[in-house]
Write a protein that holds these residues in place. Structure first.
Motif, PDB file in Angstrom:
ATOM      1  N   THR A  44       0.813  -1.215   0.000  1.00 22.82           N
ATOM      2  CA  THR A  44       0.000   0.000   0.000  1.00 22.82           C
ATOM      3  C   THR A  44       0.849   1.268   0.000  1.00 22.82           C
ATOM      4  O   THR A  44       0.456   2.284  -0.580  1.00 22.82           O
ATOM      5  CB  THR A  44      -0.951   0.013   1.207  1.00 22.82           C
ATOM      6  OG1 THR A  44      -0.190  -0.032   2.415  1.00 22.82           O
ATOM      7  CG2 THR A  44      -1.890  -1.187   1.162  1.00 22.82           C
TER       8      THR A  44
ATOM      9  N   PRO B  22      -4.624  -7.210   1.079  1.00 24.94           N
ATOM     10  CA  PRO B  22      -4.995  -5.809   0.905  1.00 24.94           C
ATOM     11  C   PRO B  22      -5.920  -5.662  -0.290  1.00 24.94           C
ATOM     12  O   PRO B  22      -5.642  -6.190  -1.373  1.00 24.94           O
ATOM     13  CB  PRO B  22      -3.647  -5.111   0.667  1.00 24.94           C
ATOM     14  CG  PRO B  22      -2.760  -6.186   0.120  1.00 24.94           C
ATOM     15  CD  PRO B  22      -3.213  -7.474   0.734  1.00 24.94           C
TER      16      PRO B  22
ATOM     17  N   PHE C 199      -5.099  -4.956  -4.524  1.00 26.23           N
ATOM     18  CA  PHE C 199      -3.716  -5.168  -4.917  1.00 26.23           C
ATOM     19  C   PHE C 199      -3.500  -6.628  -5.309  1.00 26.23           C
ATOM     20  O   PHE C 199      -4.055  -7.536  -4.686  1.00 26.23           O
ATOM     21  CB  PHE C 199      -2.758  -4.795  -3.786  1.00 26.23           C
ATOM     22  CG  PHE C 199      -2.714  -3.326  -3.489  1.00 26.23           C
ATOM     23  CD1 PHE C 199      -1.840  -2.488  -4.161  1.00 26.23           C
ATOM     24  CD2 PHE C 199      -3.573  -2.761  -2.541  1.00 26.23           C
ATOM     25  CE1 PHE C 199      -1.802  -1.130  -3.889  1.00 26.23           C
ATOM     26  CE2 PHE C 199      -3.545  -1.409  -2.262  1.00 26.23           C
ATOM     27  CZ  PHE C 199      -2.655  -0.584  -2.945  1.00 26.23           C
TER      28      PHE C 199
END
Length: 234
Positions: A196, A217, A220
Motif C-alpha cells: 500500500t 490488501p 492489490f
C-alpha cells in the motif's frame, strides 16, 4: 486479487527480508540458540522468537526515525529481551549482540524461488529496497548468491534518510534505477511497506503472500511464490 499482467513496467524493486531472504527463519534460530546459551533451560524459550520479532519492529523503527544509532537500537533490543525474560542483561551488550549476529549469519539463505525468478527478469532494471542496515543487507545479498542478479541495495541510509513507507523512499529508489515511480513494480511481503505504501507515489506493487496468515490488501495483486513473477511481467 488475482495478479494480472502489468504493461509498462521497466524496473522491479524487491524487498529483501521475507521476500528474497529468509530473515525470520535465520533470526528465530539465532535468538533461540542465544537464549539457550545464556540461560539454559529457560521456561519461556518457545516464546522467544515472537518476543524478539516484536522488539525488532519497535527498535528498528526508533533507529529509522533517527532516535538512536543502529548499534544503540541493538543494545536496547537485547536489553529489553533480557528484561522481558527476567534474566540478567550482559555487561557488554555489543559483544552479546555480536554473538547473536554470528548465529544469525550462520542461517542466511535465500528462499528457494528467489534466484530463478530474478534470473528470468533480464531486460528489467532491478534493485533491492530494504529498511535494514546497509552493510548487513549488502552482506546478505552477497552471501545468498544474488549480488550479481538483483542490482543495487537501497536503504534509507542511501535515500536521504527516507525509509519505507515514506513516499520519498519509493521515489528515490525509482530514481536510482533511472525510472519514474509508475514504471517500477515493488515486490514484497509487508503490506504497508511493500504494497500500500508505494501506491501513494504511483509505483505499482505485488504482495508476496508466502504464509497466507494476513488478510489480503483490497485492490492489490497477490502472488504466493516468486516463480509467478516473471509470467506476470511478460
Amino acid at each position: 486479487m488475482t495478479a494480472r499482467p502489468m504493461p509498462g513496467v521497466k524496473g522491479v524493486l524487491f524487498d529483501l527480508d521475507g521476500t528474497l531472504f529468509d530473515h525470520r527463519g535465520a533470526a528465530d534460530a539465532a535468538i533461540i540458540a542465544w537464549v539457550t546459551a545464556h540461560s539454559p533451560g529457560h521456561p519461556r524459550l518457545d516464546e522467544v522468537p515472537a518476543l524478539w520479532a516484536g522488539l525488532e519492529a519497535v527498535y528498528l523503527a526508533m533507529w529509522q526515525a533517527g532516535e538512536c544509532s543502529a548499534q544503540e537500537q541493538r543494545r536496547r533490543r537485547l536489553r529489553a529481551l533480557c528484561q522481558e525474560l527476567a534474566v540478567p542483561a550482559p555487561g557488554d551488550l555489543d559483544a552479546a549482540y555480536a554473538d547473536f549476529g554470528e548465529r544469525y549469519r550462520q542461517g542466511w539463505i535465500a528462499y528457494p524461488d528467489a534466484a530463478g525468478a530474478v534470473a528470468e527478469l533480464g531486460g528489467f532494471a532491478l534493485g533491492v529496497l530494504t529498511n535494514g542496515v546497509l552493510p548487513m543487507q549488502e552482506a546478505k545479498v552477497r552471501t545468498i548468491g544474488l549480488a550479481d542478479l538483483v542490482g543495487p541495495v537501497l536503504t534509507g541510509e542511501v535515500l536521504g534518510g527516507h525509509f519505507k513507507p515514506s513516499p520519498a523512499s519509493y521515489t528515490g529508489a525509482a530514481a536510482a534505477l533511472g525510472l519514474a515511480p509508475e514504471q517500477v513494480l515493488l515486490v514484497g511481503d509487508d503490506v504497508i511497506n511493500d504494497v500500500t505504501g508505494p501506491a501513494a507515489t504511483g509505483m505499482r506493487s505485488v504482495w508476496l503472500d508466502r504464509l497466507g496468515v494476513e488478510p489480503p490488501p483490497a485492490g492489490f495483486p497477490r502472488i504466493t511464490s516468486l516463480t509467478e513473477l516473471p509470467r506476470l511481467l511478460r
